[in-house]
Design a protein around this motif. Structure first.
Motif, PDB file in Angstrom:
ATOM      1  N   ALA A 132       0.831  -1.207   0.000  1.00 33.44           N
ATOM      2  CA  ALA A 132       0.000   0.000   0.000  1.00 33.44           C
ATOM      3  C   ALA A 132       0.865   1.257   0.000  1.00 33.44           C
ATOM      4  CB  ALA A 132      -0.932  -0.004   1.207  1.00 33.44           C
ATOM      5  N   VAL A 133       1.965   1.257   0.734  1.00 41.54           N
ATOM      6  CA  VAL A 133       2.834   2.427   0.818  1.00 41.54           C
ATOM      7  C   VAL A 133       3.779   2.511  -0.366  1.00 41.54           C
ATOM      8  CG1 VAL A 133       4.712   3.496   2.139  1.00 41.54           C
ATOM      9  CG2 VAL A 133       2.771   2.523   3.328  1.00 41.54           C
ATOM     10  N   LEU A 134       4.397   1.395  -0.711  1.00 40.10           N
ATOM     11  CA  LEU A 134       5.479   1.413  -1.688  1.00 40.10           C
ATOM     12  C   LEU A 134       5.046   1.034  -3.095  1.00 40.10           C
ATOM     13  CD1 LEU A 134       8.171  -0.292   0.543  1.00 40.10           C
ATOM     14  CD2 LEU A 134       7.796   2.162   0.198  1.00 40.10           C
ATOM     15  N   GLY A 135       3.850   0.525  -3.253  1.00 42.34           N
ATOM     16  CA  GLY A 135       3.405   0.127  -4.580  1.00 42.34           C
ATOM     17  C   GLY A 135       4.134  -1.116  -5.041  1.00 42.34           C
ATOM     18  N   ALA A 136       4.411  -1.186  -6.314  1.00 43.66           N
ATOM     19  CA  ALA A 136       4.996  -2.386  -6.909  1.00 43.66           C
ATOM     20  C   ALA A 136       6.510  -2.333  -6.973  1.00 43.66           C
ATOM     21  CB  ALA A 136       4.421  -2.582  -8.306  1.00 43.66           C
ATOM     22  N   ARG A 137       7.155  -1.685  -6.041  1.00 41.00           N
ATOM     23  CA  ARG A 137       8.617  -1.642  -6.046  1.00 41.00           C
ATOM     24  C   ARG A 137       9.154  -3.052  -5.876  1.00 41.00           C
ATOM     25  NH1 ARG A 137       9.343   3.924  -2.992  1.00 41.00           N
ATOM     26  NH2 ARG A 137       9.981   5.076  -4.834  1.00 41.00           N
ATOM     27  N   ALA A 138      10.099  -3.388  -6.699  1.00 43.79           N
ATOM     28  CA  ALA A 138      10.630  -4.750  -6.745  1.00 43.79           C
ATOM     29  C   ALA A 138      11.190  -5.194  -5.403  1.00 43.79           C
ATOM     30  CB  ALA A 138      11.711  -4.848  -7.816  1.00 43.79           C
ATOM     31  N   GLY A 139      10.736  -6.361  -4.947  1.00 48.69           N
ATOM     32  CA  GLY A 139      11.369  -7.033  -3.827  1.00 48.69           C
ATOM     33  C   GLY A 139      10.930  -6.653  -2.441  1.00 48.69           C
ATOM     34  N   TRP A 140      10.259  -5.544  -2.258  1.00 42.97           N
ATOM     35  CA  TRP A 140       9.979  -5.096  -0.897  1.00 42.97           C
ATOM     36  C   TRP A 140       8.991  -5.997  -0.185  1.00 42.97           C
ATOM     37  CZ3 TRP A 140      12.157  -1.691   2.342  1.00 42.97           C
ATOM     38  CH2 TRP A 140      13.195  -0.929   1.810  1.00 42.97           C
ATOM     39  N   ASP A 141       7.713  -5.847  -0.446  1.00 44.86           N
ATOM     40  CA  ASP A 141       6.758  -6.690   0.262  1.00 44.86           C
ATOM     41  C   ASP A 141       6.791  -8.110  -0.258  1.00 44.86           C
ATOM     42  OD1 ASP A 141       5.459  -5.986  -2.129  1.00 44.86           O
ATOM     43  OD2 ASP A 141       3.488  -6.256  -1.228  1.00 44.86           O
ATOM     44  N   THR A 142       7.059  -8.289  -1.555  1.00 45.53           N
ATOM     45  CA  THR A 142       7.080  -9.649  -2.090  1.00 45.53           C
ATOM     46  C   THR A 142       8.216 -10.465  -1.484  1.00 45.53           C
ATOM     47  OG1 THR A 142       8.355  -8.938  -4.012  1.00 45.53           O
ATOM     48  CG2 THR A 142       5.961  -8.990  -4.240  1.00 45.53           C
ATOM     49  N   GLY A 143       9.388  -9.873  -1.336  1.00 46.80           N
ATOM     50  CA  GLY A 143      10.507 -10.580  -0.713  1.00 46.80           C
ATOM     51  C   GLY A 143      10.238 -10.870   0.750  1.00 46.80           C
TER      52      GLY A 143
END
Length: 152
Positions: free
Chosen positions: A101-112
């Protein structure tokens, strides 16, 4: 109110204002210092630590594991998860992560991070060593999808 406006409102309020600026600054620094693959690995290690620190109780079924995971996510306001059993894999659908929600689709953050959490929780539940959790591309910005499947 249109559904897109409701979702935008949710995204704005999914992370408390006291953390929003800090997370955005942290993200910018990490993004400038680390390649995407390294950032994903770092966030997965942080997720594994979170998973150890928020260990799930022993359970007998995938449904019970999902319930235990959702109890942690509810208590920490980190969204919710659905485990979907399919032939030769389990799909993991995590909705409403405050990082996305905060960072959007930035690679690796929430997904990692979430990949690491689920990896740790499934290992602790007895996942075989030939299996692993991996992020799959998602078409929806508010739902991250992973697969628990055989590693080749």
């Amino acid at each position: 109110m249109k559904s897109s406006a409701l979702l935008d409102y949710y995204r704005t309020h999914a992370c408390s204002r006291q953390w929003r600026g800090f997370l955005l600054a942290l993200c910018e620094e990490f993004d400038s210092a680390l390649p995407d693959a390294e950032l994903s690995r770092l966030m997965a290690r942080i997720g594994e630590r979170f998973g150890r620190d928020h260990a799930l109780p022993a359970v007998a079924t995938l449904d019970e594991l999902q319930q235990a995971a959702n109890a942690v996510w509810s208590s920490t306001e980190w969204g919710q998860v659905v485990f979907e059993e399919a032939p030769e894999q389990v799909r993991i659908h995590h909705a409403a992560s405050p990082l996305s929600a905060v960072l959007g689709a930035r690679a690796g953050w929430d997904t990692g991070f979430l990949e690491g959490v689920y990896r740790q929780w499934f290992r602790a539940a007895g996942m075989m060593s030939v299996l692993d959790v991996r992020y799959l591309q998602s078409d929806h910005p508010d739902v991250a999808t992973y697969t628990l499947s055989r590693v080749f």
